[in-house]
Write a protein that holds these residues in place. Structure first.
Motif, PDB file in Angstrom:
ATOM      1  N   MET A 338     -58.255 -34.641  72.980  1.00 18.25           N
ATOM      2  CA  MET A 338     -57.578 -34.819  73.920  1.00 18.25           C
ATOM      3  C   MET A 338     -56.091 -35.502  73.662  1.00 18.25           C
ATOM      4  O   MET A 338     -55.233 -35.901  74.654  1.00 18.25           O
ATOM      5  N   LEU A 350     -61.415 -44.271  64.867  1.00 16.40           N
ATOM      6  CA  LEU A 350     -62.223 -45.133  65.422  1.00 16.40           C
ATOM      7  C   LEU A 350     -63.146 -44.533  66.266  1.00 16.40           C
ATOM      8  O   LEU A 350     -62.559 -43.781  67.166  1.00 16.40           O
ATOM      9  N   LYS A 352     -65.687 -45.701  69.847  1.00 17.97           N
ATOM     10  CA  LYS A 352     -66.181 -46.616  70.756  1.00 17.97           C
ATOM     11  C   LYS A 352     -67.486 -46.114  71.374  1.00 17.97           C
ATOM     12  O   LYS A 352     -67.315 -45.072  72.056  1.00 17.97           O
ATOM     13  N   THR A 357     -67.316 -50.642  67.983  1.00 22.96           N
ATOM     14  CA  THR A 357     -66.333 -49.761  67.408  1.00 22.96           C
ATOM     15  C   THR A 357     -66.426 -49.924  66.022  1.00 22.96           C
ATOM     16  O   THR A 357     -66.678 -50.726  65.172  1.00 22.96           O
ATOM     17  N   PHE A 412     -69.126 -41.317  73.652  1.00 22.29           N
ATOM     18  CA  PHE A 412     -68.182 -42.154  72.888  1.00 22.29           C
ATOM     19  C   PHE A 412     -66.864 -41.796  73.057  1.00 22.29           C
ATOM     20  O   PHE A 412     -66.890 -40.379  73.522  1.00 22.29           O
ATOM     21  N   ILE A 413     -65.954 -42.529  72.773  1.00 22.54           N
ATOM     22  CA  ILE A 413     -64.538 -42.197  72.663  1.00 22.54           C
ATOM     23  C   ILE A 413     -63.843 -42.193  71.342  1.00 22.54           C
ATOM     24  O   ILE A 413     -64.594 -42.920  70.695  1.00 22.54           O
ATOM     25  N   ILE A 415     -60.591 -42.795  68.828  1.00 20.50           N
ATOM     26  CA  ILE A 415     -59.210 -43.745  68.915  1.00 20.50           C
ATOM     27  C   ILE A 415     -58.570 -43.458  67.681  1.00 20.50           C
ATOM     28  O   ILE A 415     -59.043 -43.803  66.616  1.00 20.50           O
ATOM     29  N   MET A 418     -53.797 -45.127  63.809  1.00 20.32           N
ATOM     30  CA  MET A 418     -52.497 -45.589  63.749  1.00 20.32           C
ATOM     31  C   MET A 418     -51.955 -45.801  65.137  1.00 20.32           C
ATOM     32  O   MET A 418     -50.886 -46.708  65.348  1.00 20.32           O
ATOM     33  N   THR A 419     -52.082 -44.909  66.092  1.00 23.91           N
ATOM     34  CA  THR A 419     -51.406 -45.087  67.437  1.00 23.91           C
ATOM     35  C   THR A 419     -52.062 -45.990  68.354  1.00 23.91           C
ATOM     36  O   THR A 419     -51.469 -46.114  69.420  1.00 23.91           O
ATOM     37  N   ASN A 420     -53.558 -46.151  68.236  1.00 29.12           N
ATOM     38  CA  ASN A 420     -54.288 -46.605  69.131  1.00 29.12           C
ATOM     39  C   ASN A 420     -54.582 -45.805  70.414  1.00 29.12           C
ATOM     40  O   ASN A 420     -55.135 -46.341  71.357  1.00 29.12           O
ATOM     41  N   GLN A 421     -54.335 -44.575  70.353  1.00 34.33           N
ATOM     42  CA  GLN A 421     -54.453 -43.666  71.679  1.00 34.33           C
ATOM     43  C   GLN A 421     -55.808 -43.384  71.673  1.00 34.33           C
ATOM     44  O   GLN A 421     -56.451 -43.069  70.555  1.00 34.33           O
ATOM     45  N   THR A 422     -56.415 -43.138  72.792  1.00 32.91           N
ATOM     46  CA  THR A 422     -57.828 -42.278  72.922  1.00 32.91           C
ATOM     47  C   THR A 422     -57.282 -41.005  72.746  1.00 32.91           C
ATOM     48  O   THR A 422     -56.651 -40.205  73.514  1.00 32.91           O
ATOM     49  N   ALA A 425     -63.128 -37.365  73.289  1.00 31.98           N
ATOM     50  CA  ALA A 425     -64.249 -38.090  73.879  1.00 31.98           C
ATOM     51  C   ALA A 425     -65.658 -37.140  73.377  1.00 31.98           C
ATOM     52  O   ALA A 425     -65.411 -35.530  73.150  1.00 31.98           O
TER      53      ALA A 425
END
Lengths: 631, 302
Positions: A338, A350, A352, A357, A412-413, A415, A418-422, A425
């Motif tokens: 995504m 990461l 979740k 996580t 799960f997603i 992540i 570095m940017t913490n963006q999702t 999926a």
């Protein structure tokens, strides 16, 4: 101004309304198929619009509308300014309406290809998909893509709304042909129900009520169908799962596990297991603020207390003892990417899953799925909107179920660290092995005993920086110094390793990640052998340097940033590489057409533009001495 | 994924509780913004349920613009005491010193200074990394696209393009130091759901929601209550006693009343079923300019 209404009838209404069910559906399909118009029509016809909203709509229709003097319902739902100006839907909008039987939550999802991720988002929270097709255009690429994603996200009930049938003179043969075309490719998706309906969102045909313009159509109107559709509630019939969200400890006498029942039911007295540890107990009570319950089912938010003092915390899954989830650190999954930054196999991300996580990486892309032809294609990376079947390895074992069996513990997603963006999926297909069966082989001679012999603390000196920054020169000087003092060292040089261990790798982002992963693993083995390892690699990405750091214990990874400006490195150009890169003879050259991400918090920074190599080496040596690496 | 056997209210309740527990577990320093309105009342009630038998592991915070209805302030203090929640109250003292008010400075500047800036100031002051708000997606068009976890930059800014996709109930709570998340546990509730739940659960609300004789003046077709002597009256303007109530509560000079006889919750719902004006029409700040809510949110408004 307002009519008085007898309280008794409001009470009646409330009693009826309170017993309503909830149905969530999404509308999807290609751009301009009329999704927003359909939702606007549903809101209008179910009397959910207020006078001031209608006034705004009328003025907006004159200003931005595309329907002449008539109301443009699409303007009701296209909320963000950018969308109204461009006349497109770029985000998921949630809308609400109700009938006598049900409350509806509608996810209005974008049609443009670059927003497929938003469409997947809408689908993940829906029970039913309404896929729109423009009667004039028939099945389009986006129709197939969206149908595929809908099936991928486990939706079983689909409505095929053939819109703008008015523009085709309400023709039955047009409708029949589109339905036949759709069924031909959708057969393999395993939808439980597929109900085609000819509609005109703009004029309201077959939306709320059956239309006189389509006497040949004998099925229900769209709203009738959504109102009566029996959505299969699979979650209740599956084994019990409760991902622990929060440990509830108001005082020493109460220890409860708060969470929402993901699937199945649980009763007081039933045997349960904490999936990860395998510890078992029985349910002592099911606590809610409204009193204790004898049992709880899927969807209920509760707090469980157990008969025994067993350990469980956030991220654990409490499950039926006789039907346990898989506990694994490797599994196969479907993944939807995504983000504009591609997925790189081997890079740590990461994930979740439930309330857990963990660090994971994709170990293999088995194939990518062409969402237009549904063919399996080979892939080394995944780009935005790609769908693929992959193998995933997690840092720690996790409890999981196949998504097809229990979506709540199989979804799960992903992540970006570095940017913490999702960025993705995923849906678990199956665990690849039981992690508990593969143990790390314990050896009698340890790292400490090996390094003790050498009177040194093993470590990795990780030199990173641009090509020509001076990494190898400085590393070489440091190693000479250590060697002269009788320390045991090894220097892993980027160029040298690429001649052997990594000679199968190129310079794409994906290969660079694998290059660093292998070197990091080799460095870790050498540290285990007690050596001081000098790694001299451009290693341009933060994520992989972070991965290398995490392979080692605290204090074993010393990041040395050889900070030479591009202009200086290019000026030196010892190997003539910059010249060739500038001439277009080398692709993906760091600093030229491939990015370098400088460290944010390195242990040592060498401004090599200013500092001579000998002085730099001396500083590193002093660091080792001061921090006890040399015994 | 659904459980058809639970009624829609129980599903909404369970969803909100799930969201609150996620935030309590994943963030270091969350706070619940308490606006004293009906949505806040429901949010408070849900928070008490979510962590029972514990108290919610976060404080309440009210941004006091100094222009709230007096009954709201009394109700606020009574509720916090009754539930045993910790209550923080924050006012933009700089704005008070400068005498910022909705009459001389206009609703737009006033809201920016006394609400938006005050909120940002308070969040920064306490270092809150997550803040619950009672906003619903059915309130306004740009709200319809709001995430449950709405990401804010270190400057509290909201960029619609950088919001994270939210799949299933897997909320991404990862932030960097200084960044924060606004959380909307009532995202999927409608105004009717809120009233129904208040009625079903017997949740206390500010009496201003119920019809009573109150002193009002009429301005631009909107009924404004004269809550205290600070409301400037035009020459010859005389407050009239009218039977009115409020569908939404905020700062009294910016919140229009409606004429009504509905003095019970049942009557309110009955009236709503016949209502022909949307809830936010009573909020004067939304009318300032087109796409006004989106603009305010970009600047950090809740």
């Amino acid at each position: 101004m307002t009519e008085a209404i007898a309280p008794v009838s409001a009470a009646d209404y409330l009693a009826r309304h309170e017993a309503k069910g909830l149905l969530r559906f999404l509308t999807c399909g290609s751009v301009d198929d009329g999704k927003s118009t359909l939702i606007g029509r549903l809101l209008y016809d179910t009397k959910l619009l207020f006078e001031d909203q209608l006034a705004t709509l009328a003025s907006d229709s004159r200003k931005h509308g595309t329907t002449g003097d008539e109301l443009d319902f699409a303007l009701l739902v296209d909320g963000l300014a950018a969308e109204r100006e461009q006349g497109i839907t770029i985000d998921v909008a949630y809308r609400f309406f109700a009938t006598e039987r049900r409350k509806f939550i509608v996810a209005d999802t974008p049609g443009h290809e670059q927003y497929t991720r938003n469409m997947a988002t809408g689908a993940s929270n829906s029970d039913v998909a309404v896929i729109l097709v423009d009667a004039r255009k028939g099945i389009l690429t986006q129709t197939r893509r969206h149908s595929f994603i809908v099936s991928l996200l486990g939706l079983k009930d689909v409505v095929l709304a053939v819109n703008k049938i008015d523009l085709m003179d309400y023709s039955q043969s047009v409708f029949d042909q589109i339905v036949a075309d759709y069924r031909a490719f959708a057969a393999e998706f395993g939808f439980r129900t597929l109900v085609p309906i000819p509609i005109s969102a703009r004029h309201g045909d077959n939306v709320i009520a059956r239309s006189v313009h389509t006497p040949w159509y004998e099925g229900p109107s769209l709203l009738d169908h959504l109102d009566t559709l029996d959505v299969e509630s699979v979650a209740q019939t599956r084994p019990f799962r409760l991902p622990v969200q929060w440990v509830n400890r108001p005082n020493l006498n109460f220890r409860g596990f708060s969470g929402t029942v993901a699937s199945g039911t649980v009763r007081v007295g039933e045997a349960v297991v904490v999936a990860g540890s395998g510890a078992t107990s029985r349910v002592a009570s099911i606590v809610t603020a409204d009193g204790e319950l004898p049992q709880a089912g899927a969807g209920q938010a509760v707090t469980l207390t157990l008969e025994d003092e067993i350990d469980a915390s956030r991220g654990d899954v409490i499950a039926a003892a006789n039907a346990r989830p898989d506990v694994s650190d490797q599994f196969a999954a479907h993944l939807i990417w995504m983000h504009e930054d591609s997925l790189l196999p081997g890079r740590p991300y990461l994930m979740k899953i439930g309330t857990r996580t963990v660090v994971m990486s994709v170990t293999e892309i088995k194939h990518r799925v062409d969402v237009n032809s549904f063919q399996k294609l080979a892939a080394k990376t995944l780009a935005l909107n790609d769908v693929a079947v992959v193998n995933i390895a997690t840092h720690d074992p996790i409890a999981l179920d196949p998504f097809a069996e229990i979506p709540q513990t199989g979804a799960f997603i992903v992540i970006d660290r570095m940017t913490n963006q999702t960025v993705g999926a995923g849906m678990v297909d199956f665990g690849l092995r039981r992690a508990t069966n593969v143990h790390w082989q314990a050896l009698d001679v340890s790292k400490a005993s090996r390094s003790g012999l050498k009177q040194q603390k093993p470590a990795v000196l990780w030199f990173t920086g641009l090509s020509g920054a001076g990494k190898s020169t400085i590393a070489n000087l440091v190693e000479k110094r250590l060697n002269a003092l009788g320390r045991h060292t090894y220097l892993l040089d980027g160029d040298n390793v690429r001649h052997g261990l990594n000679k199968d790798l190129g310079f794409t982002d994906a290969d660079r990640v694998e290059n660093i992963r292998r070197v990091a693993e080799v460095a870790r083995l050498m540290v285990d052998a007690g050596l001081i390892v000098l790694v001299s690699f451009i290693s341009p990405f933060r994520a992989e340097r972070q991965m290398a750091r995490e392979l080692l214990e605290a204090g074993e990874f010393i990041e040395i940033f050889v900070d030479t400006p591009l202009a200086v490195a290019e000026e030196r150009d010892v190997k003539g590489l910059y010249k060739r890169a500038r001439a277009g003879l080398i692709q993906n050259f760091t600093g030229i057409d491939s990015p370098y991400e400088p460290p944010l918090d390195p242990e040592i920074t060498i401004e090599s533009g200013a500092l001579a190599a000998e002085a730099a080496a001396e500083r590193i040596f002093a660091f080792l001495l001061q921090n006890g690496y040399l015994g | 994924m659904s459980s058809e056997r639970m009624t829609h209210l129980r599903r909404l309740e369970a969803e909100s509780i799930f969201i609150m527990r996620e935030v309590a577990a994943e963030f270091a320093n969350p706070v619940m913004l308490y606006s004293i309105g009906k949505d806040s009342a429901v949010m408070l009630h849900l928070a008490a349920k979510a962590f029972y038998p514990s108290l919610p592991p976060f404080p309440l915070m009210h941004i006091d613009t100094t222009w709230k209805f007096r009954e709201m302030i009394a109700f606020r203090d009574a509720m916090a005491a009754r539930l045993g929640f910790k209550l923080l109250v924050h006012t933009n003292q700089d704005g008070v010193a400068k005498g910022i008010n909705p009459f001389d400075h206009g609703s737009s500047l006033y809201t920016h200074v006394m609400k938006t800036e005050a909120l940002k100031e308070a969040l920064t002051l306490h270092g809150f990394d997550a803040a619950f708000g009672g906003a619903r997606r059915d309130e306004e068009k740009s709200r319809a696209k709001e995430r449950v976890f709405s990401f804010r930059t270190a400057n509290h800014g909201w960029d619609p393009k950088s919001q994270r996709p939210e799949l299933w109930n897997l909320y991404n709570a990862r932030i960097r130091p200084g960044e924060s998340i606004r959380v909307f546990p009532l995202s999927n509730w409608t105004e009717l759901d809120i009233w129904q739940y208040i009625l079903a659960e017997n949740i206390p609300i500010v009496p201003l929601y119920l019809a009573a004789e109150r002193p009002v003046v009429e301005r631009d077709g909107q009924l404004i209550m004269v809550d205290d002597e600070r409301l400037p009256l035009a020459p010859g303007e005389v407050p009239l006693m009218k039977r009115v109530r409020f569908r939404t509560l905020g700062c009294y000079p910016l919140t229009a009343a409606i004429e009504s006889d509905a003095d019970t919750l049942e009557a309110i719902v009955g009236e709503m079923l016949l209502a022909r004006t949307s809830e936010r029409a009573g909020r004067l700040i939304d009318h300032d300019e087109a796409a006004s809510m989106e603009k305010k949110k970009r600047e950090g408004y809740f």
